[in-house]
Each structure stands twice: as C-alpha cells, then as structure tokens.
Design a protein around this motif. Structure first.
Motif, PDB file in Angstrom:
ATOM      1  N   ASN A   1      -5.137   6.827  -0.686  1.00 52.21           N
ATOM      2  CA  ASN A   1      -5.353   5.386  -0.770  1.00 52.21           C
ATOM      3  C   ASN A   1      -6.796   5.142  -1.228  1.00 52.21           C
ATOM      4  N   PRO A   2      -6.989   4.586  -2.427  1.00 49.92           N
ATOM      5  CA  PRO A   2      -8.354   4.414  -2.958  1.00 49.92           C
ATOM      6  C   PRO A   2      -9.247   3.595  -2.045  1.00 49.92           C
ATOM      7  N   LYS A   3      -8.674   2.610  -1.380  1.00 52.33           N
ATOM      8  CA  LYS A   3      -9.481   1.769  -0.495  1.00 52.33           C
ATOM      9  C   LYS A   3     -10.048   2.593   0.652  1.00 52.33           C
ATOM     10  N   VAL A   4      -9.199   3.456   1.257  1.00 49.89           N
ATOM     11  CA  VAL A   4      -9.648   4.304   2.358  1.00 49.89           C
ATOM     12  C   VAL A   4     -10.676   5.315   1.860  1.00 49.89           C
TER      13      VAL A   4
ATOM     14  N   VAL B   1     -15.280   9.588  -5.411  1.00 46.71           N
ATOM     15  CA  VAL B   1     -13.942   8.989  -5.328  1.00 46.71           C
ATOM     16  C   VAL B   1     -12.999   9.687  -6.298  1.00 46.71           C
TER      17      VAL B   1
ATOM     18  N   ASN C   1     -12.799   5.068  -0.656  1.00 46.83           N
ATOM     19  CA  ASN C   1     -14.079   4.393  -0.882  1.00 46.83           C
ATOM     20  C   ASN C   1     -14.811   4.137   0.432  1.00 46.83           C
ATOM     21  N   GLN C   2     -14.060   3.673   1.443  1.00 49.02           N
ATOM     22  CA  GLN C   2     -14.682   3.378   2.740  1.00 49.02           C
ATOM     23  C   GLN C   2     -15.271   4.640   3.372  1.00 49.02           C
TER      24      GLN C   2
ATOM     25  N   ASN D   1      -0.522   3.285  -5.120  1.00 48.45           N
ATOM     26  CA  ASN D   1      -1.743   2.650  -5.625  1.00 48.45           C
ATOM     27  C   ASN D   1      -1.532   2.195  -7.065  1.00 48.45           C
TER      28      ASN D   1
ATOM     29  N   ASP E   1       0.816  -1.220   0.000  1.00 44.25           N
ATOM     30  CA  ASP E   1       0.000   0.000   0.000  1.00 44.25           C
ATOM     31  C   ASP E   1       0.846   1.264   0.000  1.00 44.25           C
TER      32      ASP E   1
ATOM     33  N   THR F   1      -5.506   8.704   7.528  1.00 44.95           N
ATOM     34  CA  THR F   1      -6.967   8.737   7.452  1.00 44.95           C
ATOM     35  C   THR F   1      -7.516  10.125   7.689  1.00 44.95           C
TER      36      THR F   1
ATOM     37  N   THR G   1      -1.838   7.709   3.280  1.00 45.76           N
ATOM     38  CA  THR G   1      -2.580   6.705   4.054  1.00 45.76           C
ATOM     39  C   THR G   1      -3.099   7.289   5.362  1.00 45.76           C
TER      40      THR G   1
END
Length: 503
Positions: free
Chosen positions: A489-492, A477, A494-495, A412, A409, A445, A443
């Motif tokens: 971080n795309p995952k963060v 996004v 999106n969440q 990306n 991570d 948050t 990363t």
C-alpha cells in the motif's frame, strides 16, 4: 448549477491587412431529418442504397403524382424548434422554389419561404470555461433535398442519383451573430450536439446529413454595432456564401481564406461580388460557383398541391413534454450532482452515449474519480482501438468495479491500470480477476515495515542523503514497491519511510 457568463459575440480582427477588419458570419445549416420515409413520399431514406433505388413516383416527378406531408417529419421539426427555445408557428405553408438543375426532377424545390414552421430561437455556444456566446436563430424551415449529380464515373458523362431527392431537411438559419472561424465551428458543433440529443438528426457530416452554407463578409470596426442598432445589413459589407461545408476544420479554413480574399479586394480599391462559392480543401481556397441569387430570382409562390400546415398547441405541448434532458441541462446536473469541473462535464456530455455510460458507472461512487477513469483511461483506449463507446468491451459496471477496488484500498493505482487493461481485453468481474491474478495490495503493516527496514539497512549512504534532502525519500518508496512486487500500500509505505528517516 451551471455558472455561465454570457458575452456578446467577440469579433475576429484580421491581422496583416492595411486596415483593421472584422468578420461577420451567418450560417444556414441543413440538417437531414431522422425519418425512415421522405418528406412527401413513403420512399426509404436509407443511406448507401443502390443508385435510384429509393425513388417513388412523387420523388421522380411523374405526372399526376401529388405530395403528401409526412407527419413524423413535422414532429421532428417542432421538436428541434423546442430544443432551440424557438417560437413554434401553429400555421405554416409550403412554397415552390423554382430553378433548373439535373438532379431536381420537378424543376422546383418545395420549401418554406414566407411562413416557416419555426420562428426565432437561440443557441448558447460554449467558447471557454465559464464563457458562452449567444447565437440567435432567425428561423427553421422544412424543405425537400435534391438528388446527387455524379461526375467521376465516366470522363464524358455525368449521372444522376435521385435517392436523396425528397428527403426531409430542416434549414436552420442564424442571424449574422458569429464573429470568427472558431465561433462558427463551435456553433455548428453545439447545434449538432443538440440535434443528436433530440434525435431529430444524426449529425453525420460525412454522409452529408448535416452540412452548412457559410455567409462571410468583412467590415470595419464599429460597423457591426451600427447594424445592431439599425438592422441595416449594408453596414456589414457584401457577403459571399460558401456552400455545402461538411467539416468543422474546413469551415474554419474556408472562412479564414474568404475573409482575406475579400479584404484584399476592398483594400485594392475593388468591389466584392455577392456570389456563391465552393471551398477546395486541397488548394485551401474558395472559388466562384455562381452569382448569389435573391429570393425573387427563384420566383417563389405558394405550392398549389399543399394546403397550409396547421397544428394544434396541445400537440406541441405533448412534444415539449417528451423532450429529453438537453446538453446544457445535463452538464449543469453533472457539475452539481457529481462535483465535476465544467471541462469534464463538457467532455462527458458531448455525446448522449458517453453521458449515459458515465452516469451508469458513477452511481453510488465518487463522480470525479469515475470521470477521470472514463475520460483518461476508457476514452483513450477506445480512441486507440477506433471503437465507439456503445461497443466498449468494458461495461460501466466493470469500470465501476475497478474504481471500487481502488476506493477500498484493495488495489493501488498502478494495479488498477493493469487490472483495467485485463478486464478491457479479456472481460470478467474485476474483483474476481484481481483475486485470481494475486493483484491485491499488501496492507499488513508488519510485512511492509519489514520490507522498509530491509531497504533502509541496505542503503545507509542513501539514508543520510534523504535525511538532508527529504525529497529523496521517494527513492525508498520505489525500492520498497519493487521489493513487494508493487503490492504494498503506497500510503502505508510513505508513512513508514517518513517515520523511519526521522529516527
């Protein structure tokens, strides 16, 4: 473990004719032995030399010159037989095949008709995922190549270059088990792959180092099955041989044309002549070259200058022990060890260099991920640059470094592609390049959440639409990624967006 289902040859039915017809194809593949010296002399086999510069007195058939067998060429033939799961004959013999041609100075070719060095074998041909066809090998015999006639240097004269004269060939003769143009090309492709893995032939079709004579006939449905029961070739129809095919595409086109030509003759009430034909790729047609000779036309007899060739079983066993991992074995291992699909394993094992690159890059990493990068990114870039993988500017370690940064991570997927391009063109350690270029993804948050809040606050109408249709959340996004320079971080992202759109 490689899970292949063997299926018997599937006939190609020729459509558009008065009746249904099936194709029957047998092939004689001439593979030049990878050896620095010729079969019966010490002359060089180097391609591209000045005409008539690689010619010994033996090659030129000077009086009193006797052939001396090249042991390494014999070893290469045995190695090929073992790679094709064939019977190795501990005793074989050479014969003279007599015919006159300007580029054959002896007036005969030294070959093996009666006692070849290799007997029956097989090739497993991949046709589609999970499906393979078995093509039986009848024999492999050794013989010397002829020279080359040159007709385009002077409109009134032909010239002869004897550089190829005496070069060692392996003639690999199949049974008439091939039933269509696609199977024929697949068979030659697989055979070439095995030879290259073994190191017994470089498979360079452009230079004539691998070429095929294709025997084509047509028969009515059910006749092939009768041949299988009786081994009576009369059930298969009259065959014509198409000489010296050195392209997979041309092999398929020539077979298609020749099949339709024969069908048209038979349906018109005529008889197909057994003959040798040439394929003209410009006109996409075959044309008659000469009547097809039988063995007795060549007046074969044992070569009096060469004793029978006798080899020891212990020597054969030593060669067998030195065989490399062959394509089917390597493919099965890649599927088992790295979890690859059969398609990906096929692509990566097509060439030994590609397989070696992948395996080096995949050590200690997720095999599927590395395979995707090698097949989609690296192969694509090399193809655009017309560069062989052996000359790749990106090493397996560098590619593995890019994969590691994505897995941790640190960067990306989009950044990884940008990083790949930089390392490919400029070199360097991927981790150091990513650090120097400020490519590491955010990363934190808190920082990402602040960016998300800002985008949501600035677009209240879009928020209402997204709450009614969750598929529109992707728009947010994209806006957050844009606001963070693609580093979030795309995952963060999106969440957080999914959570805040629910609130």
């Amino acid at each position: 473990m490689l899970d292949l289902t063997y299926q018997p040859p599937k006939p190609k039915v020729i459509a558009g004719a008065k009746y249904d017809w099936e194709l029957v194809i047998g092939m004689e593949v001439h593979a030049q032995v990878s050896s620095e010296a010729k079969l019966f002399s010490g002359a060089s086999t180097k391609f591209g030399a000045e005409p008539n510069s690689n010619v010994s007195f033996v090659d030129a058939a000077m009086p009193g010159m006797l052939p001396v067998i090249n042991e390494f060429c014999v070893e290469q033939a045995v190695r090929t037989g073992l790679g094709l799961k064939a019977q190795i004959n501990l005793k074989s013999a050479f014969d003279r095949k007599n015919y006159f041609y300007p580029d054959l100075p002896q007036g005969y070719q030294i070959s093996q008709l009666y006692e070849p060095i290799v007997g029956e074998g097989e090739v497993l041909v991949d046709m589609e995922p999970g499906i393979a066809r078995l093509v039986r090998i009848e024999r492999i015999h050794m013989e010397q190549d002829a020279g080359k006639s040159i007709h385009d240097m002077d409109p009134h004269m032909s010239f002869v270059d004897l550089n190829r004269t005496g070069v060692a060939l392996m003639e690999i003769v199949s049974r008439p088990d091939i039933r269509g143009p696609e199977e024929a090309a697949a068979y030659v492709t697989k055979l070439r792959q095995i030879l290259r893995y073994l190191g017994t032939c470089d498979g360079n079709m452009q230079n004539g180092n691998l070429r095929a004579d294709v025997n084509v006939s047509v028969c009515r449905p059910g006749q092939y099955e009768k041949y299988q029961e009786t081994q009576d070739f009369s059930h298969l129809g009259t065959r014509c041989e198409i000489k010296n095919m050195n392209s997979m595409r041309f092999i398929q086109a020539a077979i298609e044309y020749e099949a339709r030509r024969q069908i048209a003759i038979v349906e018109a009430g005529g008889t197909v002549d057994q003959e040798t034909r040439l394929y003209d790729p410009d006109k996409n047609e075959t044309r008659s070259m000469r009547s097809k000779e039988e063995a007795h036309d060549y007046r074969y007899f044992p070569d009096p200058d060469l004793l029978p060739l006798e080899i020891e079983q212990a020597w054969v066993d030593d060669i067998a022990a030195s065989l490399p991992e062959l394509p089917d074995e390597k493919k099965a291992r890649f599927m088992g060890d790295f979890g690859l699909s059969e398609y990906d394993a096929n692509v990566l094992t097509a060439e030994t260099d590609s397989a070696a690159y992948f395996e080096a890059a995949a050590q200690g990493r997720d095999g599927k991920t590395v395979a995707n990068w090698v097949i989609n990114e690296l192969f694509g870039r090399l193809n655009r640059d017309d560069t062989a993988i052996t000359d790749s500017p990106m090493s397996p370690a560098q590619l593995g470094g890019v994969v590691d940064l994505v897995a941790s991570d640190t960067i990306n997927g989009k950044m990884a592609k940008d990083l790949f391009e930089i390392v490919y063109t400029e070199g360097g350690d991927p981790a150091q390049v990513a650090e120097a270029k400020g490519m590491k993804q955010v990363t934190d948050t808190g920082a990402i959440e602040a960016a998300v809040d800002e985008v949501i606050a600035a677009n209240p109408a879009q928020v209402e639409k997204a709450r009614e249709n969750p598929k529109l959340a992707g728009w947010f996004v994209g806006q957050v990624m844009k606001a963070t320079g693609g580093k979030a971080n795309p995952k963060v992202v999106n969440q957080l967006i999914a959570q805040k759109l629910k609130d």
